[in-house]
Write a protein that holds these residues in place. Structure first.
Motif, short mmCIF file in Angstrom:
data_model
loop_
_atom_site.label_atom_id
_atom_site.label_comp_id
_atom_site.label_asym_id
_atom_site.label_seq_id
_atom_site.Cartn_x
_atom_site.Cartn_y
_atom_site.Cartn_z
N ILE A 171 0.86 -1.18 0.00
CA ILE A 171 0.00 0.00 0.00
C ILE A 171 0.90 1.23 0.00
N ILE A 172 0.62 2.15 -0.89
CA ILE A 172 1.47 3.33 -1.07
C ILE A 172 0.81 4.56 -0.44
N GLU A 173 1.58 5.31 0.33
CA GLU A 173 1.10 6.54 0.95
C GLU A 173 2.14 7.64 0.73
N LYS A 174 1.66 8.88 0.65
CA LYS A 174 2.56 10.00 0.41
C LYS A 174 2.40 11.05 1.50
N PHE A 234 7.22 1.71 6.00
CA PHE A 234 8.58 2.21 5.80
C PHE A 234 8.54 3.47 4.93
N PRO A 235 9.37 4.47 5.27
CA PRO A 235 9.56 5.61 4.37
C PRO A 235 10.59 5.20 3.31
N TYR A 236 10.12 4.83 2.12
CA TYR A 236 11.06 4.28 1.14
C TYR A 236 11.97 5.35 0.53
N ALA A 237 11.40 6.47 0.11
CA ALA A 237 12.21 7.47 -0.59
C ALA A 237 11.57 8.84 -0.49
N THR A 238 12.40 9.86 -0.70
CA THR A 238 11.88 11.21 -0.92
C THR A 238 11.86 11.42 -2.43
N ILE A 239 10.70 11.78 -2.95
CA ILE A 239 10.54 11.92 -4.40
C ILE A 239 10.12 13.35 -4.74
N SER A 240 10.80 13.92 -5.71
CA SER A 240 10.45 15.25 -6.23
C SER A 240 10.05 15.08 -7.69
N GLU A 241 8.84 15.51 -8.01
CA GLU A 241 8.33 15.36 -9.37
C GLU A 241 8.06 16.74 -9.99
N ILE A 242 8.63 16.96 -11.17
CA ILE A 242 8.42 18.19 -11.93
C ILE A 242 7.58 17.83 -13.14
N TYR A 243 6.49 18.58 -13.37
CA TYR A 243 5.51 18.17 -14.37
C TYR A 243 5.45 19.10 -15.59
N HIS A 244 5.19 18.48 -16.73
CA HIS A 244 4.91 19.23 -17.96
C HIS A 244 3.69 20.11 -17.69
N PRO A 245 3.71 21.38 -18.17
CA PRO A 245 2.58 22.27 -17.89
C PRO A 245 1.25 21.81 -18.48
N ASP A 246 1.28 20.99 -19.53
CA ASP A 246 0.04 20.46 -20.09
C ASP A 246 -0.41 19.18 -19.40
N TRP A 261 6.11 18.78 -7.02
CA TRP A 261 5.55 18.15 -5.82
C TRP A 261 6.66 17.32 -5.17
N ILE A 262 6.98 17.62 -3.93
CA ILE A 262 7.98 16.87 -3.18
C ILE A 262 7.27 16.15 -2.03
N TYR A 263 7.52 14.86 -1.92
CA TYR A 263 6.84 14.09 -0.87
C TYR A 263 7.70 12.90 -0.45
N VAL A 264 7.37 12.36 0.73
CA VAL A 264 8.00 11.12 1.18
C VAL A 264 7.09 9.97 0.74
N PHE A 265 7.68 9.00 0.07
CA PHE A 265 6.96 7.84 -0.46
C PHE A 265 7.01 6.72 0.58
N TYR A 266 5.87 6.46 1.22
CA TYR A 266 5.77 5.42 2.24
C TYR A 266 5.18 4.15 1.65
N ILE A 267 5.64 3.01 2.13
CA ILE A 267 5.07 1.72 1.73
C ILE A 267 4.61 0.98 2.98
N ARG A 268 3.50 0.25 2.85
CA ARG A 268 2.95 -0.43 4.02
C ARG A 268 2.40 -1.79 3.61
N LYS A 269 2.71 -2.81 4.42
CA LYS A 269 2.21 -4.17 4.18
C LYS A 269 2.38 -4.99 5.45
N GLU A 270 1.37 -5.80 5.74
CA GLU A 270 1.42 -6.72 6.88
C GLU A 270 1.78 -6.02 8.19
N GLY A 271 1.20 -4.85 8.40
CA GLY A 271 1.41 -4.13 9.66
C GLY A 271 2.72 -3.38 9.75
#
Length: 223
Positions: free
Chosen positions: A117-120, A165-177, A152-162
């Motif tokens: 399960i992915i959480e940000k 973990f904070p897996y990574a810090t991800i920064s995403e830059i997006y095309h304006p369209d 958008w900068i966020y911490v990428f969390y993963i969760r399973k079986e209780g």
């Protein structure tokens, strides 16, 4: 008779004023819902495919600590430039997934397909001002003119079986369209609010904006 007429007019005026206030209040509190492509349940790769018909990824730079990748559509137009800070410690719970990612796999797809399960957790949402420093990125984005680019900068969390973990810090830059600042606020569910710019956010922005110039020497994917 005149007194009754005056009272009638006064009553109607009060009722009309109340109706106008209620209508204005209704307009002010109405929130435009996110469209289907902005669902928080979608991975970025899924959103690109949903909006543009296809999705691909090229890893431009990869070390044990850092990855820069180009997420593009079927026309090879960059829709997201993603900067990933890998975790310092790789727990055995996700060691196999990490190896797939280091080998070039899409982070969200790898973890989702393996039952996580992915959480940000939001760190920063904003825009990069137009700059000649990003000419290589603008070229990858289909030779667009200098433009504002949402980030958008966020911490990428993963969760399973209780376990979580904070897996990574991800920064995403997006095309304006692809995604505007209003769009990512909608996805992140922070519309109408501003996140404070912390020291951590400032440091990450400084690093990411430097990498967005794409002046690094490409590194092969480490197998």
């Amino acid at each position: 008779m005149k007194r009754k007429s005056f009272l009638l007019v006064l009553t109607l005026s009060i009722l009309l004023s109340a109706a106008i206030c209620e209508a204005q209040s209704s307009v002010q509190t109405t929130v435009t819902p996110c469209d289907s492509t902005l669902s928080a349940k979608l991975l970025n790769s899924e959103r690109i495919e949903k909006k543009f018909g296809s999705y691909g990824i090229d890893v431009l730079y990869n070390t044990a600590q850092l990855r820069v990748s180009n997420l593009y559509d079927g026309k090879k137009i960059t829709r997201t430039l993603a900067v990933v800070d890998y975790p310092e410690t790789i727990d055995s719970s996700f060691a196999k997934e990490h190896q797939l990612i280091v080998a070039g796999g899409s982070i969200g797809n790898v973890f989702k397909s393996h039952g996580w399960i992915i959480e940000k957790k939001n760190i920063f949402l904003g825009e990069l001002a137009p700059s000649a420093d990003y000419k290589k990125l603008y070229a990858l984005m289909g030779n667009i003119p200098p433009s504002k680019l949402s980030i958008w900068i966020y911490v990428f969390y993963i969760r399973k079986e209780g376990k979580s973990f904070p897996y990574a810090t991800i920064s995403e830059i997006y095309h304006p369209d692809y995604l505007s600042l209003a769009n990512i606020k909608c996805i992140a569910n922070v519309a109408g609010t501003e996140l404070p710019v912390t020291k951590a956010a400032s440091a990450e922005l400084k690093k990411v904006t430097k990498l967005a110039a794409l002046n690094f020497t490409p590194r092969p994917v480490e197998k």
